[in-house]
Design a protein around this motif. Structure first.
Motif, PDB file in Angstrom:
ATOM      1  N   ASP A 127       0.814  -1.219   0.000  1.00  0.00           N
ATOM      2  CA  ASP A 127       0.000   0.000   0.000  1.00  0.00           C
ATOM      3  C   ASP A 127       0.847   1.270   0.000  1.00  0.00           C
ATOM      4  O   ASP A 127       0.323   2.371  -0.020  1.00  0.00           O
ATOM      5  N   LYS A 128       2.165   1.098   0.042  1.00  0.00           N
ATOM      6  CA  LYS A 128       3.153   2.180  -0.031  1.00  0.00           C
ATOM      7  C   LYS A 128       3.202   3.062   1.224  1.00  0.00           C
ATOM      8  O   LYS A 128       3.898   4.053   1.249  1.00  0.00           O
ATOM      9  N   TYR A 129       2.507   2.689   2.291  1.00  0.00           N
ATOM     10  CA  TYR A 129       2.480   3.493   3.511  1.00  0.00           C
ATOM     11  C   TYR A 129       3.574   3.129   4.506  1.00  0.00           C
ATOM     12  O   TYR A 129       3.770   3.854   5.484  1.00  0.00           O
ATOM     13  N   SER A 130       4.272   2.018   4.271  1.00  0.00           N
ATOM     14  CA  SER A 130       5.306   1.584   5.215  1.00  0.00           C
ATOM     15  C   SER A 130       6.594   1.246   4.484  1.00  0.00           C
ATOM     16  O   SER A 130       6.565   0.671   3.398  1.00  0.00           O
ATOM     17  N   LEU A 131       7.686   1.586   5.106  1.00  0.00           N
ATOM     18  CA  LEU A 131       9.018   1.189   4.657  1.00  0.00           C
ATOM     19  C   LEU A 131       9.691   0.589   5.876  1.00  0.00           C
ATOM     20  O   LEU A 131       9.932   1.287   6.863  1.00  0.00           O
ATOM     21  N   VAL A 132       9.927  -0.720   5.834  1.00  0.00           N
ATOM     22  CA  VAL A 132      10.416  -1.414   7.024  1.00  0.00           C
ATOM     23  C   VAL A 132      11.694  -2.184   6.716  1.00  0.00           C
ATOM     24  O   VAL A 132      11.915  -2.641   5.595  1.00  0.00           O
ATOM     25  N   LYS A 133      12.529  -2.310   7.734  1.00  0.00           N
ATOM     26  CA  LYS A 133      13.714  -3.155   7.618  1.00  0.00           C
ATOM     27  C   LYS A 133      13.269  -4.585   7.902  1.00  0.00           C
ATOM     28  O   LYS A 133      12.720  -4.864   8.965  1.00  0.00           O
ATOM     29  N   ALA A 134      13.460  -5.447   6.927  1.00  0.00           N
ATOM     30  CA  ALA A 134      13.001  -6.830   7.054  1.00  0.00           C
ATOM     31  C   ALA A 134      13.778  -7.547   8.150  1.00  0.00           C
ATOM     32  O   ALA A 134      14.997  -7.481   8.205  1.00  0.00           O
ATOM     33  N   ASN A 135      13.034  -8.250   8.989  1.00  0.00           N
ATOM     34  CA  ASN A 135      13.632  -9.004  10.073  1.00  0.00           C
ATOM     35  C   ASN A 135      13.318 -10.490   9.911  1.00  0.00           C
ATOM     36  O   ASN A 135      14.204 -11.301   9.747  1.00  0.00           O
ATOM     37  N   ARG A 136      12.039 -10.816   9.917  1.00  0.00           N
ATOM     38  CA  ARG A 136      11.586 -12.203   9.773  1.00  0.00           C
ATOM     39  C   ARG A 136      10.339 -12.178   8.900  1.00  0.00           C
ATOM     40  O   ARG A 136       9.267 -11.788   9.344  1.00  0.00           O
ATOM     41  N   LEU A 137      10.472 -12.592   7.657  1.00  0.00           N
ATOM     42  CA  LEU A 137       9.376 -12.548   6.694  1.00  0.00           C
ATOM     43  C   LEU A 137       8.614 -13.867   6.713  1.00  0.00           C
ATOM     44  O   LEU A 137       9.228 -14.932   6.622  1.00  0.00           O
ATOM     45  N   LEU A 138       7.288 -13.784   6.826  1.00  0.00           N
ATOM     46  CA  LEU A 138       6.444 -14.970   6.912  1.00  0.00           C
ATOM     47  C   LEU A 138       5.238 -14.829   6.003  1.00  0.00           C
ATOM     48  O   LEU A 138       4.765 -13.718   5.753  1.00  0.00           O
ATOM     49  N   ILE A 139       4.724 -15.967   5.547  1.00  0.00           N
ATOM     50  CA  ILE A 139       3.437 -16.009   4.852  1.00  0.00           C
ATOM     51  C   ILE A 139       2.431 -16.567   5.845  1.00  0.00           C
ATOM     52  O   ILE A 139       2.665 -17.624   6.449  1.00  0.00           O
ATOM     53  N   VAL A 140       1.328 -15.840   6.023  1.00  0.00           N
ATOM     54  CA  VAL A 140       0.274 -16.316   6.915  1.00  0.00           C
ATOM     55  C   VAL A 140      -1.046 -16.331   6.158  1.00  0.00           C
ATOM     56  O   VAL A 140      -1.335 -15.444   5.366  1.00  0.00           O
ATOM     57  N   GLU A 141      -1.817 -17.361   6.400  1.00  0.00           N
ATOM     58  CA  GLU A 141      -3.132 -17.467   5.772  1.00  0.00           C
ATOM     59  C   GLU A 141      -4.126 -16.627   6.556  1.00  0.00           C
ATOM     60  O   GLU A 141      -4.090 -16.582   7.785  1.00  0.00           O
ATOM     61  N   THR A 142      -5.000 -15.943   5.844  1.00  0.00           N
ATOM     62  CA  THR A 142      -6.021 -15.139   6.499  1.00  0.00           C
ATOM     63  C   THR A 142      -7.386 -15.649   6.075  1.00  0.00           C
ATOM     64  O   THR A 142      -7.575 -16.080   4.943  1.00  0.00           O
ATOM     65  N   ALA A 143      -8.332 -15.591   6.981  1.00  0.00           N
ATOM     66  CA  ALA A 143      -9.695 -16.009   6.663  1.00  0.00           C
ATOM     67  C   ALA A 143     -10.376 -14.977   5.773  1.00  0.00           C
ATOM     68  O   ALA A 143     -11.200 -15.301   4.951  1.00  0.00           O
ATOM     69  N   TYR A 144      -9.983 -13.713   5.955  1.00  0.00           N
ATOM     70  CA  TYR A 144     -10.596 -12.659   5.146  1.00  0.00           C
ATOM     71  C   TYR A 144      -9.588 -11.545   4.921  1.00  0.00           C
ATOM     72  O   TYR A 144      -9.033 -11.003   5.858  1.00  0.00           O
ATOM     73  N   VAL A 145      -9.332 -11.239   3.677  1.00  0.00           N
ATOM     74  CA  VAL A 145      -8.523 -10.099   3.284  1.00  0.00           C
ATOM     75  C   VAL A 145      -9.451  -9.231   2.454  1.00  0.00           C
ATOM     76  O   VAL A 145     -10.249  -9.749   1.667  1.00  0.00           O
ATOM     77  N   ALA A 146      -9.374  -7.935   2.598  1.00  0.00           N
ATOM     78  CA  ALA A 146     -10.350  -7.008   2.011  1.00  0.00           C
ATOM     79  C   ALA A 146     -10.765  -7.355   0.582  1.00  0.00           C
ATOM     80  O   ALA A 146     -11.948  -7.365   0.260  1.00  0.00           O
ATOM     81  N   LYS A 147      -9.836  -7.679  -0.286  1.00  0.00           N
ATOM     82  CA  LYS A 147     -10.156  -7.935  -1.688  1.00  0.00           C
ATOM     83  C   LYS A 147     -10.618  -9.372  -1.947  1.00  0.00           C
ATOM     84  O   LYS A 147     -11.188  -9.655  -2.979  1.00  0.00           O
ATOM     85  N   PHE A 148     -10.345 -10.288  -1.023  1.00  0.00           N
ATOM     86  CA  PHE A 148     -10.575 -11.706  -1.270  1.00  0.00           C
ATOM     87  C   PHE A 148     -11.344 -12.335  -0.110  1.00  0.00           C
ATOM     88  O   PHE A 148     -11.319 -11.848   1.001  1.00  0.00           O
ATOM     89  N   ASN A 149     -12.004 -13.440  -0.381  1.00  0.00           N
ATOM     90  CA  ASN A 149     -12.650 -14.189   0.691  1.00  0.00           C
ATOM     91  C   ASN A 149     -11.620 -14.929   1.531  1.00  0.00           C
ATOM     92  O   ASN A 149     -11.801 -15.148   2.704  1.00  0.00           O
ATOM     93  N   LYS A 150     -10.553 -15.350   0.912  1.00  0.00           N
ATOM     94  CA  LYS A 150      -9.473 -16.053   1.578  1.00  0.00           C
ATOM     95  C   LYS A 150      -8.196 -15.536   0.961  1.00  0.00           C
ATOM     96  O   LYS A 150      -8.157 -15.244  -0.226  1.00  0.00           O
TER      97      LYS A 150
END
Length: 103
Positions: free
Chosen positions: A7-30
């Protein structure tokens, strides 16, 4: 490595990158989020959301691209150069910034 959020609102120094499943993300049902966990605790506020993707496959592709950038220390979108003091002399260091893709 530094990461600019989708969304271009954050610039962060990567520490521990993970993929997490979400039940609901604004654009998608899953969906799947790539997050930067900056503390290894059970507190749900100890991470930054970097990007949201419809499929696990796409999230893995993005994480793979991030790994490639770290390994090659190059940039897919922009590489920022800055001057730093190193043992009393000026040196130029390349600092990668990875831009999270929209989709």
């Amino acid at each position: 490595m530094w990461v600019r959020s989708q969304d271009k609102y954050s610039l962060v120094k990567a520490n521990r990158l993970l993929i997490v499943e979400t039940a609901y993300v604004a654009k998608f049902n899953k969906g799947y989020r790539i997050i930067n966990q900056y503390k290894c605790t059970n507190d749900s506020d100890d991470y930054d959301i970097l990007g949201e993707y419809e499929t696990e496959k796409r999230a893995l592709e993005v994480l793979d691209n991030m790994q490639i950038q770290i390994e090659s220390c190059t940039e897919f979108t922009q590489t920022k150069e800055f001057v730093s003091k190193l043992e009393g002399r000026n040196s130029t260091t390349r600092q990668p910034v990875y831009q999270m893709p929209e989709e």
